[in-house]
Design a protein around this motif. Structure first.
Motif, short mmCIF file in Angstrom:
data_model
loop_
_atom_site.label_atom_id
_atom_site.label_comp_id
_atom_site.label_asym_id
_atom_site.label_seq_id
_atom_site.Cartn_x
_atom_site.Cartn_y
_atom_site.Cartn_z
N TYR A 23 -5.34 -5.03 13.20
CA TYR A 23 -5.64 -4.84 11.50
C TYR A 23 -4.95 -5.75 10.61
N THR A 24 -3.23 -5.98 11.04
CA THR A 24 -2.84 -6.62 10.31
C THR A 24 -3.33 -8.50 10.11
N TRP A 25 -2.71 -8.71 11.68
CA TRP A 25 -2.61 -10.57 12.01
C TRP A 25 -4.16 -10.95 11.33
N LEU A 26 -5.05 -10.02 12.39
CA LEU A 26 -6.61 -10.56 12.69
C LEU A 26 -7.27 -10.84 11.35
N LEU A 27 -7.52 -9.59 10.46
CA LEU A 27 -7.80 -8.89 9.57
C LEU A 27 -7.25 -9.71 8.69
N GLY A 28 -6.37 -10.02 8.53
CA GLY A 28 -5.62 -10.24 7.15
C GLY A 28 -5.83 -11.78 6.55
N TYR A 29 -6.05 -12.94 8.22
CA TYR A 29 -5.98 -14.03 7.67
C TYR A 29 -7.75 -14.43 7.55
N SER A 30 -8.75 -13.03 8.04
CA SER A 30 -10.08 -13.70 8.60
C SER A 30 -10.35 -13.78 7.14
N ALA A 31 -9.48 -13.11 6.04
CA ALA A 31 -9.83 -13.17 4.41
C ALA A 31 -9.34 -14.12 3.81
N LEU A 32 -8.96 -15.26 4.72
CA LEU A 32 -8.51 -16.65 4.48
C LEU A 32 -10.20 -17.30 4.54
N GLY A 89 -6.47 -3.90 -0.73
CA GLY A 89 -6.39 -3.10 1.35
C GLY A 89 -5.18 -4.00 1.84
N PHE A 90 -4.98 -5.26 2.18
CA PHE A 90 -3.57 -5.62 3.07
C PHE A 90 -2.56 -5.34 2.19
N LEU A 91 -2.08 -5.19 0.82
CA LEU A 91 -1.57 -4.99 0.16
C LEU A 91 -0.94 -3.45 0.94
N HIS A 92 -1.96 -2.56 0.81
CA HIS A 92 -1.85 -1.47 1.26
C HIS A 92 -1.26 -1.22 2.96
N LYS A 93 -2.12 -1.99 3.60
CA LYS A 93 -1.52 -2.37 5.01
C LYS A 93 -0.53 -2.63 5.53
N VAL A 94 0.30 -3.57 4.67
CA VAL A 94 1.83 -3.82 4.72
C VAL A 94 2.60 -3.25 4.25
N GLY A 95 2.43 -1.59 3.25
CA GLY A 95 3.24 -0.70 3.04
C GLY A 95 3.44 -1.20 1.45
N GLY A 125 -10.82 4.20 -1.12
CA GLY A 125 -11.53 4.00 -0.68
C GLY A 125 -12.67 2.93 -0.18
N ALA A 126 -13.08 1.81 -1.17
CA ALA A 126 -14.16 0.80 -1.64
C ALA A 126 -13.46 -0.31 -0.90
N LEU A 127 -11.66 -0.03 -1.70
CA LEU A 127 -11.08 -1.59 -1.03
C LEU A 127 -11.03 -1.41 0.42
N VAL A 128 -10.06 -0.29 1.19
CA VAL A 128 -10.16 -0.33 2.01
C VAL A 128 -10.92 -0.84 3.10
N ALA A 129 -12.74 0.21 3.05
CA ALA A 129 -13.71 -0.75 3.33
C ALA A 129 -13.81 -2.59 3.47
N ALA A 130 -13.27 -2.47 1.91
CA ALA A 130 -13.59 -3.94 2.11
C ALA A 130 -12.65 -4.63 2.95
N TYR A 131 -11.46 -4.43 2.67
CA TYR A 131 -10.42 -4.61 3.99
C TYR A 131 -10.71 -5.00 5.62
N ASN A 132 -10.77 -3.76 5.68
CA ASN A 132 -11.61 -3.60 7.02
C ASN A 132 -13.03 -4.37 7.43
N ASN A 133 -13.73 -5.50 5.97
CA ASN A 133 -15.03 -6.14 6.24
C ASN A 133 -14.24 -7.19 6.02
N ALA A 134 -12.91 -7.82 6.16
CA ALA A 134 -12.23 -8.59 5.40
C ALA A 134 -13.14 -10.28 5.59
N TRP A 135 -13.63 -10.65 6.70
CA TRP A 135 -14.24 -11.59 6.69
C TRP A 135 -15.83 -11.86 5.80
N PHE A 136 -17.12 -10.27 6.56
CA PHE A 136 -17.99 -10.81 6.10
C PHE A 136 -17.79 -10.36 4.52
#
Length: 540
Positions: free
Chosen positions: A423-432, A490-496, A503-514
């Motif tokens: 949720y942090t490493w893989l999803l985080g850099y997939s957004a880049l 969503g990333f800032l929320h995940k890292v605290g 909820g929409a921003l959480v969903a966007a982060y959970n599907n970061a690459w798409f």
């Protein structure tokens, strides 16, 4: 197989037409003194207006500058088996095993995990084939191809982003390899407490850090041989890795009394709970290879043909699915064998058999780690450094800088729990990675319709079609930023950092690459259309 061959024929037919097109700027620009080319030609330089209509591929240069020059046909010898061997070496590794174990930890069954991984890698395969196609045709590496989209200077931005992620992965893989070296040490040394106490400020124990440096240094011997050394390592290690993985799977099957119990276990996730985990897991699996999907031209430039690159990469979903099943099956069988689940393959291999078995197992881990690390995490950063200063850096020097930055990333701090890994490493850099891939593919296939002026990619003349605004394509930069923007909350929320988000921003982060991939690609196409006739294509 038929689909792959059809794709390769279509690409092979379409690509030669690139040489019959050239980009013509219709915007009025004042004459200015010519700028020096990124890589100086052998003979007298030509202005854009003076160059012939049939533009030749740029000649192969000597020294460090040759690392980014078009690969001549005499050096395009990589077969479909070479590319398949490359992917076997990439897939069979401890991070892939960790990824499989993470899906179990998140609640997926073995079949759910394998299906998720296979589907994710089908998506990755499409991106791989499309991104590799122009590299096969023109023999160009990623940092040069990126100039067509981002500008001759702007291309450094995606190259550096990709390089930094690669440096982080290089450090992680080297730390894993160092742990394998640690298992080979004498028991007296491994239990000597002063060497096992973390150093304040460093966060790692002296003995662990020494093993990490030893494995780190061992990889440099292969790296310094350049692409040829990497190609040989991947070719000859692939069969060894297949045999060792099969042996481990056979041991688990025999020791656990078969896999029937594993396959018959009901899934812990059903209905809405499954889909809540599925999409982040799918995105994480795509993010796992999103880095290689961007810089696959660094390898595909050496392929003999489009058919070789398509067929060689077509096995990725199969390889990844099979190794995921092996990881899931072995991890699940440890509960029946040892009474509790052992998700760490290094710890597991250290407990199997006697000294001879341990040495063989550690050899397998080391080989798998080196083949994955060098191919996936060294080539792109090294080429990025060469692209930034081709007269100053060679491939080997860029690889050395990559290795040093891998230490600076402190991988012992990056490795954490399964949830952090996914949720942090893989999803985080997939957004880049998503926006870079989205903009490049949209530019090459939708905006430019695969037309490419190879000679202009090596020119910093203001009249060059890839000079854009001061060497930067502002539309590409804006589109890339637009793709990342929805993922940041969503990333800032995940890292605290942010206590709560919608909820929409959480969903966007959970599907970061798409989200980032399609937003960036769409914004780029709209900006290019709005720009009107600034750049058009004219048949010679």
């Amino acid at each position: 197989m038929a689909v792959s061959m059809a794709m390769s024929r279509a690409l092979a037919v379409r690509q030669p037409n690139h040489f019959r097109h050239r980009l013509v700027s219709t915007s009025s620009q004042q004459a200015s003194p010519p700028r020096p080319p990124l890589l100086p030609p052998r003979g007298p330089s030509l202005t854009l207006a003076a160059r012939p209509r049939m533009l030749p591929a740029r000649p192969r240069l000597s020294g460090s500058e040759s690392d980014l020059s078009p690969t001549p046909h005499s050096e395009r010898t990589m077969t479909a088996w070479d590319l398949a061997s490359l992917w076997i070496g990439l897939v069979v590794g401890v991070p892939s095993y960790y990824l499989a174990g993470s899906l179990v930890d998140l609640g997926m069954s073995a079949l759910q995990g394998v299906a998720t991984v296979a589907f994710a890698n089908l998506v990755v395969l499409v991106c791989l084939v499309l991104t590799a196609a122009p590299a096969v045709t023109h023999g160009l590496p990623f940092p040069v191809l990126a100039r067509a989209t981002f500008g001759v200077r702007g291309a450094h931005v995606p190259a550096v982003i990709r390089a930094l992620v690669g440096c982080g992965w290089f450090g992680i893989e080297s730390w894993i390899g160092g742990r394998a070296v640690f298992l080979l040490l004498p028991s007296a040394l491994k239990t000597y407490q002063p060497l096992l106490t973390p150093v304040p400020g460093l966060g790692a124990a002296p003995l662990e850090f020494a093993c990490f440096l030893a494995f780190w240094a061992a990889q440099l011997g292969v790296i310094m041989n350049g692409m040829e050394g990497i190609r040989k390592l991947e070719r000859y290690s692939a069969p060894v890795l297949i045999v060792l993985t099969s042996a481990l799977l056979t041991w688990a099957y025999v020791s656990a009394g078969g896999f029937g119990r594993i396959l018959s276990l009901p899934p812990r996730l059903t209905g809405a709970e499954f889909w809540k985990v599925f999409f982040p897991a799918l995105t994480a699996n795509i993010g796992f290879w999103a880095t290689v999907a961007i810089n696959i031209p660094d390898f595909a430039r050496y392929a003999r043909s489009q058919a070789d690159q398509v067929l060689g990469q077509a096995g990725l979903p199969v390889f990844m699915g099979m190794f995921t099943f092996a990881g899931l099956a072995v991890t699940s069988s440890t509960e029946a064998i040892f009474g509790h689940i052992i998700s760490d393959p290094i710890e597991l291999l250290g407990r199997i058999g006697g000294p001879a078995t341990t040495v063989l197992a550690i050899f397998g881990i080391s080989l798998a780690t080196i083949t994955t690390n060098i191919a996936a995490n060294v080539v792109a950063p090294a080429n990025a450094f060469v692209s930034m200063s081709p007269r100053r850096f060679t491939f080997s020097q860029g690889a050395l800088i990559t290795a040093l930055l891998g230490i600076a990333c402190q991988p012992w701090r990056l490795l954490s729990s399964s949830e952090s890994f996914v949720y942090t490493w893989l999803l985080g850099y997939s957004a880049l990675m998503g926006p870079i891939g989205g903009v490049i593919l949209a530019d090459h296939y939708i905006v430019r319709r695969t037309a490419l002026d190879v000679d202009a990619l090596y020119s910093e003349e203001r009249e060059s079609p890839y000079y854009f605004q001061g060497g930067f394509n502002v539309a590409a930069m804006v589109a890339m930023a637009a793709g990342v923007a929805p993922i940041v909350p969503g990333f800032l929320h995940k890292v605290g950092v942010l206590p709560s988000v919608s909820g929409a921003l959480v969903a966007a982060y959970n599907n970061a690459w798409f989200v980032s991939f399609f937003v960036a690609g769409t914004v780029y196409c709209l900006l290019c259309r709005r720009r009107g006739g600034e750049v058009k294509y004219q048949s010679s």
